[in-house]
Design an enzyme around this catalytic site. Structure first.
Site, PDB file in Angstrom:
ATOM      1  N   GLY A  47      -7.925 -12.562   2.136  1.00  0.00           N
ATOM      2  CA  GLY A  47      -7.754 -13.892   2.702  1.00  0.00           C
ATOM      3  C   GLY A  47      -8.840 -14.361   3.629  1.00  0.00           C
ATOM      4  O   GLY A  47      -9.137 -15.548   3.695  1.00  0.00           O
ATOM      5  N   ASP A  93      -7.460 -14.490   8.213  1.00  0.00           N
ATOM      6  CA  ASP A  93      -7.181 -15.879   7.884  1.00  0.00           C
ATOM      7  C   ASP A  93      -6.069 -16.476   8.734  1.00  0.00           C
ATOM      8  O   ASP A  93      -6.178 -17.594   9.216  1.00  0.00           O
ATOM      9  CB  ASP A  93      -6.879 -16.047   6.395  1.00  0.00           C
ATOM     10  CG  ASP A  93      -5.777 -15.131   5.876  1.00  0.00           C
ATOM     11  OD1 ASP A  93      -5.192 -14.349   6.663  1.00  0.00           O
ATOM     12  OD2 ASP A  93      -5.493 -15.177   4.664  1.00  0.00           O
ATOM     13  N   ASP A 105       0.490 -14.619  11.638  1.00  0.00           N
ATOM     14  CA  ASP A 105       1.841 -15.053  11.297  1.00  0.00           C
ATOM     15  C   ASP A 105       2.849 -14.155  12.006  1.00  0.00           C
ATOM     16  O   ASP A 105       3.192 -14.391  13.151  1.00  0.00           O
ATOM     17  CB  ASP A 105       2.007 -15.022   9.774  1.00  0.00           C
ATOM     18  CG  ASP A 105       3.286 -15.659   9.272  1.00  0.00           C
ATOM     19  OD1 ASP A 105       4.207 -15.881  10.067  1.00  0.00           O
ATOM     20  OD2 ASP A 105       3.385 -15.926   8.064  1.00  0.00           O
ATOM     21  N   LYS A 128       0.286 -19.439  13.370  1.00  0.00           N
ATOM     22  CA  LYS A 128       1.541 -20.171  13.224  1.00  0.00           C
ATOM     23  C   LYS A 128       2.278 -20.204  14.555  1.00  0.00           C
ATOM     24  O   LYS A 128       2.364 -19.193  15.258  1.00  0.00           O
ATOM     25  CB  LYS A 128       2.429 -19.536  12.162  1.00  0.00           C
ATOM     26  CG  LYS A 128       1.955 -19.796  10.756  1.00  0.00           C
ATOM     27  CD  LYS A 128       2.979 -19.348   9.743  1.00  0.00           C
ATOM     28  CE  LYS A 128       2.512 -19.654   8.340  1.00  0.00           C
ATOM     29  NZ  LYS A 128       3.515 -19.230   7.346  1.00  0.00           N
ATOM     30  N   VAL A 182       1.076 -22.004   3.868  1.00  0.00           N
ATOM     31  CA  VAL A 182      -0.168 -22.709   3.581  1.00  0.00           C
ATOM     32  C   VAL A 182      -1.058 -21.910   2.636  1.00  0.00           C
ATOM     33  O   VAL A 182      -0.998 -20.682   2.584  1.00  0.00           O
ATOM     34  CB  VAL A 182      -0.943 -23.044   4.876  1.00  0.00           C
ATOM     35  CG1 VAL A 182      -0.188 -24.073   5.695  1.00  0.00           C
ATOM     36  CG2 VAL A 182      -1.223 -21.798   5.701  1.00  0.00           C
ATOM     37  N   ASP A 235      -3.745 -17.577   0.020  1.00  0.00           N
ATOM     38  CA  ASP A 235      -3.242 -17.638  -1.351  1.00  0.00           C
ATOM     39  C   ASP A 235      -1.723 -17.612  -1.427  1.00  0.00           C
ATOM     40  O   ASP A 235      -1.027 -17.316  -0.454  1.00  0.00           O
ATOM     41  CB  ASP A 235      -3.778 -16.450  -2.148  1.00  0.00           C
ATOM     42  CG  ASP A 235      -3.041 -15.152  -1.814  1.00  0.00           C
ATOM     43  OD1 ASP A 235      -2.435 -14.553  -2.714  1.00  0.00           O
ATOM     44  OD2 ASP A 235      -3.066 -14.740  -0.629  1.00  0.00           O
ATOM     45  N   ARG A 253      -6.847 -19.800  -3.437  1.00  0.00           N
ATOM     46  CA  ARG A 253      -7.840 -19.378  -2.446  1.00  0.00           C
ATOM     47  C   ARG A 253      -9.083 -20.273  -2.460  1.00  0.00           C
ATOM     48  O   ARG A 253      -9.735 -20.462  -1.447  1.00  0.00           O
ATOM     49  CB  ARG A 253      -8.301 -17.939  -2.702  1.00  0.00           C
ATOM     50  CG  ARG A 253      -7.278 -16.874  -2.408  1.00  0.00           C
ATOM     51  CD  ARG A 253      -7.932 -15.497  -2.490  1.00  0.00           C
ATOM     52  NE  ARG A 253      -6.967 -14.430  -2.593  1.00  0.00           N
ATOM     53  CZ  ARG A 253      -6.301 -13.897  -1.559  1.00  0.00           C
ATOM     54  NH1 ARG A 253      -6.507 -14.377  -0.348  1.00  0.00           N
ATOM     55  NH2 ARG A 253      -5.455 -12.913  -1.741  1.00  0.00           N
TER      56      ARG A 253
END
Length: 179
Positions: free
Chosen positions: A43, A99, A102, A131, A153, A159, A165
């Site tokens: 990512g 990336d 979370d 997030k 997202v 992805d 991606r």
């Protein structure tokens, strides 16, 4: 792929402006230090590539392959390292680039394992997205691109089941697509 997108959150222009700002901060903070950037595969590849082009410092680049999603839209809770050896980062300042922040599980596992087994001088984290939510593991990024709502997202390296991606923007995937 556009038909699968609910809305675009971040345009390519907004992303590139923020990447340049983050790179300027990183450059100032690490000038004169032995820096290794470790990208979290897959990512963070797009973000890391753009970020590196704006950091005019001698540095080393490495990657770590870690997974906690395993194809879905929620973390499995299990962080799996998908390689046999860790980067050679002993005695270096390390910047882990990912990336998205979370649940916090992946970045916490990487940071803990690096600090325990690799003995870097310092370890910091840079993420494109964070997030706004309660995390399963408390984790903060030292360098943060954007805070976003707790939505699934894709794009700019992120992805869903290895798709999307290559989108140049960050977008919310339609709920009916991300099941």
């Amino acid at each position: 792929m556009d038909e699968d997108i609910e809305k675009i959150l971040l345009t390519p222009e907004a992303i590139q402006r923020r990447v340049a700002e983050l790179a300027a901060r990183i450059t100032a903070d690490y000038r004169g230090k032995e820096l290794t950037i470790v990208a979290v595969l897959n990512g963070a590849l797009v973000f890391t590539a753009d970020l590196l082009r704006h950091i005019p410092l001698p540095l080393k680049l490495d990657c770590v392959s870690v997974a906690s999603y395993h194809g879905g839209t929620e973390t499995s809770g299990e962080v799996r390292f998908d390689q046999l050896s860790l980067p050679d980062i002993a005695g270096r300042h390390v910047l882990i680039v990912d990336d998205i922040l979370d649940s916090g599980l992946t970045l916490d596992a990487i940071t803990a394992r690096f600090n325990r087994e690799c003995r870097p001088l310092s370890t910091r984290v840079c993420v494109l997205l964070s997030k706004l939510k309660t995390r399963r593991k408390e984790m903060e990024a030292h360098y943060l691109g954007f805070e976003i709502a707790d939505e699934f997202v894709v794009g700019y390296g992120l992805d869903y089941q290895e798709r999307y991606r290559n989108l140049p923007h960050v977008a919310v995937l339609k709920a009916e697509v991300a099941r």
